[in-house]
Structure formats: C-alpha cells, structure tokens
Motif scaffolding. Structure first.
Motif, PDB file in Angstrom:
ATOM      1  N   PRO A   1       0.837  -1.203   0.000  1.00  0.00           N
ATOM      2  CA  PRO A   1       0.000   0.000   0.000  1.00  0.00           C
ATOM      3  C   PRO A   1       0.871   1.252   0.000  1.00  0.00           C
ATOM      4  O   PRO A   1       1.973   1.261   0.568  1.00  0.00           O
ATOM      5  CB  PRO A   1      -0.816  -0.133   1.288  1.00  0.00           C
ATOM      6  CG  PRO A   1      -0.071  -1.097   2.139  1.00  0.00           C
ATOM      7  CD  PRO A   1       0.638  -2.019   1.208  1.00  0.00           C
ATOM      8  N   ALA A   2       0.406   2.273  -0.645  1.00  0.00           N
ATOM      9  CA  ALA A   2       1.205   3.500  -0.764  1.00  0.00           C
ATOM     10  C   ALA A   2       0.290   4.709  -0.914  1.00  0.00           C
ATOM     11  O   ALA A   2      -0.884   4.582  -1.300  1.00  0.00           O
ATOM     12  CB  ALA A   2       2.144   3.414  -1.970  1.00  0.00           C
ATOM     13  N   LEU A   3       0.848   5.857  -0.597  1.00  0.00           N
ATOM     14  CA  LEU A   3       0.151   7.132  -0.783  1.00  0.00           C
ATOM     15  C   LEU A   3       0.884   7.918  -1.856  1.00  0.00           C
ATOM     16  O   LEU A   3       2.080   8.213  -1.714  1.00  0.00           O
ATOM     17  CB  LEU A   3       0.119   7.935   0.523  1.00  0.00           C
ATOM     18  CG  LEU A   3      -0.671   9.245   0.441  1.00  0.00           C
ATOM     19  CD1 LEU A   3      -2.162   8.951   0.589  1.00  0.00           C
ATOM     20  CD2 LEU A   3      -0.235  10.233   1.512  1.00  0.00           C
ATOM     21  N   LEU A   4       0.177   8.236  -2.934  1.00  0.00           N
ATOM     22  CA  LEU A   4       0.744   9.042  -4.018  1.00  0.00           C
ATOM     23  C   LEU A   4       0.220  10.462  -3.897  1.00  0.00           C
ATOM     24  O   LEU A   4      -0.995  10.669  -3.852  1.00  0.00           O
ATOM     25  CB  LEU A   4       0.371   8.463  -5.381  1.00  0.00           C
ATOM     26  CG  LEU A   4       0.685   6.982  -5.614  1.00  0.00           C
ATOM     27  CD1 LEU A   4       0.219   6.566  -7.013  1.00  0.00           C
ATOM     28  CD2 LEU A   4       2.161   6.715  -5.445  1.00  0.00           C
ATOM     29  N   VAL A   5       1.123  11.414  -3.831  1.00  0.00           N
ATOM     30  CA  VAL A   5       0.750  12.827  -3.822  1.00  0.00           C
ATOM     31  C   VAL A   5       1.127  13.395  -5.181  1.00  0.00           C
ATOM     32  O   VAL A   5       2.312  13.560  -5.497  1.00  0.00           O
ATOM     33  CB  VAL A   5       1.443  13.598  -2.690  1.00  0.00           C
ATOM     34  CG1 VAL A   5       1.078  15.088  -2.766  1.00  0.00           C
ATOM     35  CG2 VAL A   5       1.065  13.024  -1.330  1.00  0.00           C
ATOM     36  N   PHE A   6       0.124  13.671  -6.013  1.00  0.00           N
ATOM     37  CA  PHE A   6       0.360  14.287  -7.312  1.00  0.00           C
ATOM     38  C   PHE A   6       0.456  15.800  -7.132  1.00  0.00           C
ATOM     39  O   PHE A   6      -0.361  16.393  -6.419  1.00  0.00           O
ATOM     40  CB  PHE A   6      -0.785  13.965  -8.278  1.00  0.00           C
ATOM     41  CG  PHE A   6      -0.874  12.516  -8.656  1.00  0.00           C
ATOM     42  CD1 PHE A   6      -0.311  12.068  -9.844  1.00  0.00           C
ATOM     43  CD2 PHE A   6      -1.533  11.607  -7.847  1.00  0.00           C
ATOM     44  CE1 PHE A   6      -0.403  10.733 -10.207  1.00  0.00           C
ATOM     45  CE2 PHE A   6      -1.623  10.269  -8.196  1.00  0.00           C
ATOM     46  CZ  PHE A   6      -1.061   9.834  -9.374  1.00  0.00           C
ATOM     47  N   VAL A   7       1.418  16.398  -7.791  1.00  0.00           N
ATOM     48  CA  VAL A   7       1.546  17.851  -7.744  1.00  0.00           C
ATOM     49  C   VAL A   7       1.600  18.387  -9.163  1.00  0.00           C
ATOM     50  O   VAL A   7       2.153  17.755 -10.071  1.00  0.00           O
ATOM     51  CB  VAL A   7       2.790  18.305  -6.953  1.00  0.00           C
ATOM     52  CG1 VAL A   7       2.685  17.869  -5.502  1.00  0.00           C
ATOM     53  CG2 VAL A   7       4.075  17.766  -7.570  1.00  0.00           C
ATOM     54  N   CYS A   8       1.006  19.540  -9.363  1.00  0.00           N
ATOM     55  CA  CYS A   8       1.041  20.223 -10.654  1.00  0.00           C
ATOM     56  C   CYS A   8       1.266  21.704 -10.402  1.00  0.00           C
ATOM     57  O   CYS A   8       0.389  22.399  -9.876  1.00  0.00           O
ATOM     58  CB  CYS A   8      -0.263  20.008 -11.425  1.00  0.00           C
ATOM     59  SG  CYS A   8      -0.269  20.783 -13.061  1.00  0.00           S
ATOM     60  N   TRP A   9       2.452  22.173 -10.758  1.00  0.00           N
ATOM     61  CA  TRP A   9       2.806  23.581 -10.614  1.00  0.00           C
ATOM     62  C   TRP A   9       2.733  24.215 -11.994  1.00  0.00           C
ATOM     63  O   TRP A   9       3.436  23.819 -12.914  1.00  0.00           O
ATOM     64  CB  TRP A   9       4.208  23.715 -10.029  1.00  0.00           C
ATOM     65  CG  TRP A   9       4.735  25.124 -10.036  1.00  0.00           C
ATOM     66  CD1 TRP A   9       5.591  25.676 -10.948  1.00  0.00           C
ATOM     67  CD2 TRP A   9       4.436  26.161  -9.106  1.00  0.00           C
ATOM     68  NE1 TRP A   9       5.837  26.987 -10.640  1.00  0.00           N
ATOM     69  CE2 TRP A   9       5.145  27.319  -9.512  1.00  0.00           C
ATOM     70  CE3 TRP A   9       3.629  26.229  -7.966  1.00  0.00           C
ATOM     71  CZ2 TRP A   9       5.073  28.521  -8.813  1.00  0.00           C
ATOM     72  CZ3 TRP A   9       3.566  27.426  -7.273  1.00  0.00           C
ATOM     73  CH2 TRP A   9       4.271  28.548  -7.688  1.00  0.00           C
ATOM     74  N   ALA A  10       1.891  25.226 -12.149  1.00  0.00           N
ATOM     75  CA  ALA A  10       1.700  25.863 -13.452  1.00  0.00           C
ATOM     76  C   ALA A  10       2.117  27.327 -13.417  1.00  0.00           C
ATOM     77  O   ALA A  10       1.534  28.167 -14.089  1.00  0.00           O
ATOM     78  CB  ALA A  10       0.255  25.734 -13.904  1.00  0.00           C
ATOM     79  N   GLY A  11       3.145  27.628 -12.611  1.00  0.00           N
ATOM     80  CA  GLY A  11       3.674  28.982 -12.539  1.00  0.00           C
ATOM     81  C   GLY A  11       5.086  29.031 -13.083  1.00  0.00           C
ATOM     82  O   GLY A  11       5.487  28.183 -13.882  1.00  0.00           O
ATOM     83  N   ALA A  12       5.856  30.026 -12.644  1.00  0.00           N
ATOM     84  CA  ALA A  12       7.247  30.157 -13.079  1.00  0.00           C
ATOM     85  C   ALA A  12       8.036  28.939 -12.592  1.00  0.00           C
ATOM     86  O   ALA A  12       8.013  28.604 -11.405  1.00  0.00           O
ATOM     87  CB  ALA A  12       7.847  31.440 -12.528  1.00  0.00           C
TER      88      ALA A  12
END
Length: 455
Positions: free
Chosen positions: A254-265
């Motif tokens: 079992p695992a926890l995936l943290v997706f991140v999306c940075w749409a700045g500089a």
C-alpha cells in the motif's frame, strides 16, 4: 410513421444521415458501444457528421419515442444503460479551432488529449480532466475539475458559449447574452437540456508545468492527510495537488501518491512544492518539468468480474474530524482506493448561484472506490455503502462526473434544493417531454412556461 421504422430505426436513419448508423451485429457497433468499464444495449448508434445531422437524429428519436443518450466522443466514469434506445456519438465533431486572444472553439466530440495537443502549439491550455480520452462535452457539462482548478476554476468556468441542439431539433446558441437561462443550466446540469455540438472557451497561457508524484508509505495515513491539508492551505494558488491512497495490489505494498502540478514560473516550483516533499515517509520523488499535454494519462478500466462501490463528496472544511471519519471509512472497506482533490482557489470565487454547479465553498473533493469480488453479493455492496455514508455528515454534496449510478438520492446530493428547482424550470422550457433522460435526470417542472418567462 410505420411500425417497421419503429422496429428498425437504423434503416430510416441511414436515409437521413451521411454519418455512420450502426446497430447490433456491426463490427464498428461493438467497438463503439462500450463506455469505459460498462456497455449498454442500444438499438442503434449514430455518428452525425454535422450539427444539422444531430438535429435530424434528435427529431427522429422524438417522433418514434426512441430513448436518447449522448456520448461526447470519449470515455466516461459513468455509463447509463440505454436498452433499445439511440446513442448519439459525437466523435466526428472533434475539431479544435484556436482564434485570437485565446478564444477556442471545440467540437462536442473532441477529447481533452486532442485539445491539449492542439493548444500546446500556441502556448495555451484549458484545465481539463486527468485523462486523454475523456470527452470535452461530458466533463464540461458536469463541472470539469482539472489540474489547474485552483488558478482557473472548473472547465465550465472558462466556457463562453455553446451551440446546442434542443429536443425539438432547433439549433441555438447559449451564452450570457443568448438564452442565458440555458447557459446557466448547461454549466453543471449535465446533458439534460440538449446536445452540445460545439463549445467556445477562453483558454489560458500555459507554456509548461512541473508535474509528478511523491510516493509515501502508509504507516500514518491520518498524519499524512493532515500534513497535506496544512501544506495546501498555505500553498501558492499555482500549486494543485491530488492524493491517491492505494491498497496493496499483487507484490506492490500500500502507498500514498501525492500528485503535484505547478503551473507557474518554473524557478519557483521547488519552493512551492517543498512542504509536500517534507511530509514524513517520502519514498520516491518523480516530479519534473513537463509539457501540459504530456501530463494527461490514459484510463485503465477494471478487469474481470468486479463490482465497484463508489462514493464522492465535497467538504467545505477538511478538518480533523472529517479526516478521522474518512480514514475509518476507507480502512473498513477492504480493497478500496481513496482520492482527494484540493480545490480551494478560483472555484470559490464564483457565486454559488452563477452556475448550476453550486458547490462553490468546497475545499476538498473526497472520492472512495471499493472493489468487491463476484461473491460479495448485494449484502456486501450494501455494507460498504453504509460505511461510506457516515461521510454524509461531513459533506455538502456530490460531483456528478464521479457518480456512476443514477437515482433520486444521488441527484439530491449533486444539486442543492434551490438549484434543482431552478434546473427543473429550465428543463420544462427546453426539454418538456424529457427526451434527454438517460443521465442524472432532471425531471421537468410541472406546467407550461416560455423561455422568456425565466428572464
């Protein structure tokens, strides 16, 4: 109209339409009939080549009392069976035309992957679904929670107008200036009011993103959820994040995936993401600069005989009590997936009454899906639903695009009472006979009313 036409609608439709008309037994019918993980049993599937042909198909269906369901060219999380009815597949209406100042006209059968690729050459993007093959139409009409929801709100918040085929076959424009009541209803009310053959959006400048996953162990799920919440409450609005808690599958723990999306500089991404990287138990960091079109995934339908029991709900305050209840519900559901989407930002700045999507106070969308084997039976499914239902005390409603089953109870969770009452009034004007009923159905209000009466 003759009984032969009613019994064999495909023959008459082939005389009226230039696009493909398919029925059971045709090879292409079997290819197009499935909608993600489920498939209905329609009598005929049509692929109109123009908005005028959509109108012709709609008029024909109304004349012979043929139930109608609409498919916006892609896959969907829900599939509403239409036995003996007509599926209007908009897959041939899939153009993407980029105009001046980021105004984009998109055919009702386009998919978000194709849209992202078409916009990329102009340095533009629209917040969209997570997967390439999801249809623009279905996702937008239900809301559209995408990877830039905190900056730009829902996909429907970037919608400027729509071309709509109504139940009587008329083709109209819905916008703030033309048929504004219909425009209000389309933005969150789903496919209840007509067939949208094209959308006009205001796209946004996005040259690239920093995107990927941070993988954590699941030794302390409550602690990780609190840490993620606290980090996102302080994060710049250019940072979007989704959590996916996965049970053990095969040899994978079992695992926890943290997706991140940075749409700045890009040079500011590391500082913004740092609080998430600092959460305890980080096992892997796969975050890197990407093209926006490359972050959209391909869906993987469940395989084999399996029952999926789903739940979703918006919460305005992802507080400790909500987290504790969520963790308990998830832990007791066996092989269950938990997804959390952080929403606070532009979505909250739109007044609740401005669109038919009314859950404008939301901080987090919570999604649970339990996978039950063939021996679970109705009792096993009911037990999981009861376990998930304890979250109702912590939620303000549900998201239609992630609600796979249609019922009066589900509809009441999707739309607050005042919103639903207004939607029923609009339905009475634009689809009084409820031709478009194979969905999260909004039943027309009783009585007669003209479009001008809604103001």
């Amino acid at each position: 109209m003759s009984d032969d036409v009613r019994e064999r609608p495909a023959d008459e439709l082939r005389r009226r339409l230039s696009g493909p008309v398919l029925e059971p037994g045709d090879d292409a019918f079997e290819e197009l009939r499935p909608a993600y993980a489920m498939a209905g049993e329609p009598a005929v599937l049509v692929r109109p080549a123009t908005a005028a042909e959509v109108a012709e198909a709609v008029r024909f269906a109304a004349t012979v009392d043929l139930p109608v369901s609409v498919r916006s060219g892609g896959h969907g999380a829900a599939s509403f069976a239409n036995p003996g009815g007509m599926v209007i597949d908009l897959g041939l209406l899939a153009t993407v035309d980029v105009g001046e100042e980021g105004v984009v006209r998109i055919g009702g059968g386009a998919t978000w992957g194709a849209v992202a690729e078409a916009l990329a050459t102009s340095g533009l993007a629209l917040t969209s679904g997570d997967t390439r093959s999801v249809g623009v139409g279905g996702l937008t009409l239900g809301g559209g929670i995408g990877w830039m929801v905190r900056q730009y709100g829902l996909a429907l918040d970037s919608l400027r107008s729509a071309e709509v085929v109504l139940a009587d076959g008329r083709i109209v424009t819905a916008s703030a200036a033309e048929n504004p009541d219909l425009f209000w209803a389309l933005r969150g009310g789903g496919g209840n009011f007509g067939v949208v053959t094209s959308f006009t959006f205001q796209a946004h400048s996005v040259n690239g993103v920093v995107f990927g996953t941070l993988t954590f162990g699941l030794d302390d799920l409550p602690g990780l959820l609190r840490g993620w919440r606290d980090a996102m409450r302080q994060a710049p609005i250019d940072l979007n994040s989704t959590i996916l808690a996965m049970p053990a599958f095969g040899d994978a723990p079992p695992a926890l995936l943290v997706f991140v999306c940075w749409a700045g500089a890009e040079e500011e991404a590391d500082e913004a993401i740092a609080p998430l990287r600092a959460l305890p138990g980080l096992l892997a960091d796969e975050v890197a600069p990407r093209a926006y079109a490359d972050i959209l995934d391909d869906p993987h339908p469940p395989e084999g005989p399996i029952t999926v029991v789903d739940y979703n709900g918006f919460t305005d305050d992802f507080d400790d009590a909500t987290i504790d209840t969520l963790v308990e519900a998830h832990a007791g559901a066996g092989a269950a997936v938990l997804m959390l989407r952080y929403l606070r930002g532009a979505l909250n700045r739109v007044p609740a009454e401005e669109t038919a999507f009314a859950h404008r106070g939301s901080e987090v969308l919570m999604i649970l899906a339990a996978f039950l084997g063939p021996d679970a039976g109705a009792d096993g499914e009911a037990a999981v639903r009861r376990r998930f239902a304890v979250l109702d005390a912590h939620t303000t409603g549900a998201y239609s695009n992630f609600s796979a089953h249609a019922s009066a109870d589900v509809l009441a969770r999707i739309f607050p009472p005042q919103t639903l009452a207004r939607l029923r009034q609009v339905k009475r004007v634009y689809d009084p006979d409820n031709l478009f009923a194979r969905n999260h159905n909004i039943v027309p209000a009783e009585g007669a009313m003209s479009a001008t009466a809604l103001g």
